[in-house]
Write a protein that holds these residues in place. Structure first.
Motif, PDB file in Angstrom:
ATOM      1  N   GLY A 166     -14.701  -9.521 -14.153  1.00  0.00           N
ATOM      2  CA  GLY A 166     -13.904  -8.555 -14.986  1.00  0.00           C
ATOM      3  C   GLY A 166     -12.324  -8.559 -14.802  1.00  0.00           C
ATOM      4  N   TYR A 167     -11.816  -9.686 -14.620  1.00  0.00           N
ATOM      5  CA  TYR A 167     -10.326  -9.821 -14.566  1.00  0.00           C
ATOM      6  C   TYR A 167      -9.993 -10.399 -15.843  1.00  0.00           C
ATOM      7  CZ  TYR A 167     -11.187  -9.389  -9.385  1.00  0.00           C
ATOM      8  OH  TYR A 167     -11.523  -9.222  -8.268  1.00  0.00           O
ATOM      9  N   SER A 168      -8.406 -10.068 -15.923  1.00  0.00           N
ATOM     10  CA  SER A 168      -7.845 -10.737 -16.931  1.00  0.00           C
ATOM     11  C   SER A 168      -7.167 -11.885 -16.568  1.00  0.00           C
ATOM     12  CB  SER A 168      -6.755  -9.939 -17.640  1.00  0.00           C
ATOM     13  OG  SER A 168      -7.558  -8.939 -18.309  1.00  0.00           O
ATOM     14  N   VAL A 169      -7.155 -13.102 -16.701  1.00  0.00           N
ATOM     15  CA  VAL A 169      -6.463 -14.269 -15.993  1.00  0.00           C
ATOM     16  C   VAL A 169      -4.998 -14.446 -16.741  1.00  0.00           C
ATOM     17  CG1 VAL A 169      -6.574 -16.901 -16.180  1.00  0.00           C
ATOM     18  CG2 VAL A 169      -8.691 -15.715 -15.847  1.00  0.00           C
ATOM     19  N   CYS A 170      -4.084 -14.452 -15.942  1.00  0.00           N
ATOM     20  CA  CYS A 170      -2.657 -14.389 -16.351  1.00  0.00           C
ATOM     21  C   CYS A 170      -2.043 -15.846 -16.240  1.00  0.00           C
ATOM     22  CB  CYS A 170      -1.761 -13.577 -15.507  1.00  0.00           C
ATOM     23  SG  CYS A 170      -2.456 -11.898 -15.681  1.00  0.00           S
TER      24      CYS A 170
END
Length: 245
Positions: A166-170
């Protein structure tokens, strides 16, 4: 883990080129995040606490560690009160954090997805997760076995499980790139020749002679000037910065 392992680990963590280099690379990723003035930071799996002083420069640090001996050694640094805990279901804190770092820990956990999901519950919205893990299954060695690793990662594999949690990879990259040919060559040769595993394992935490250690620290840490600017195409380790959705 054997108590003597952590005593040896603690004795070299502030000086050994690998720990110093990784710490400088991690700090290079933390510095531009513009964390709040009184940011709350959690290190999940802090070992003997070698990163705590660096992290404390960016906010109020909390830390957890599974091993009792490692906890005691980390608490001797008097940076914060390190508590025993484990992922995914025994996090000893209820606070919400601006940054969680989990450095060479995820590979020890059977269910890495559940661990990442559990950490998400301790992050504020739009806050940060910073991960490092060892790279490439073909580099598997006795070092991985004695450290109870479950797996090694490619960048794509780590990105996939982080997104699934559920994370956004930056940002993601390999690192320890300059020394990759040497490390890979030595490990593959030892595996091929089946050299003495115990001797191989005991050498991992030996502090090299001062000039060699200084040179390796300089070489490894120099990668920080590329980290967060480009994604290095290969390396001994993987680093990933993600944001909670």
């Amino acid at each position: 883990m054997d108590k003597n392992f952590y005593l040896q680990y603690s004795a070299v963590e502030d000086q050994h080129w690998w720990f110093v280099g990784r710490r400088r690379i991690v700090e290079e990723l933390i510095h531009p995040l513009n964390l709040p003035k009184n940011a709350k930071i959690l290190e999940a799996g802090c070992g003997t606490g070698g990163n705590l002083t660096m992290l404390a420069r960016y906010g109020e640090v909390a830390a957890m560690e599974l091993d009792e001996t490692a906890c005691q050694l980390a608490n001797e640094r008097r940076v914060t009160t390190v508590q025993q805990g484990s992922l995914p279901d025994k996090i000893p804190f209820t606070s919400q954090y601006d940054l969680i770092v989990i450095l060479d820990v995820l590979e020890h956990i059977d269910d890495d997805l559940s661990a990442l999901e559990a950490l998400s519950t301790r992050l504020k919205p739009n806050s940060w997760l910073l991960i490092t893990v060892p790279a490439y299954q073909f580099l598997w060695s006795y070092h991985d076995e004695i450290n109870y690793h479950k797996r090694r990662y490619t960048l794509k594999k780590l990105q996939r499980v982080v997104k699934q949690a559920g994370y956004s990879v930056c940002y993601g990259s390999y690192f320890n790139t300059w020394l990759f040919p040497l490390v890979a060559g030595v490990r593959l040769l030892k595996n091929l020749l089946k050299l003495d595993k115990k001797a191989d394992a005991s050498s991992d935490l030996n502090l090299p002679a001062k000039p060699i250690n200084k040179f390796l620290t300089f070489l490894f840490a120099s990668e920080r000037y590329l980290i967060n600017r480009v994604s290095l195409p290969f390396g001994v380790s993987v680093v990933l910065l993600a944001q909670k959705n």
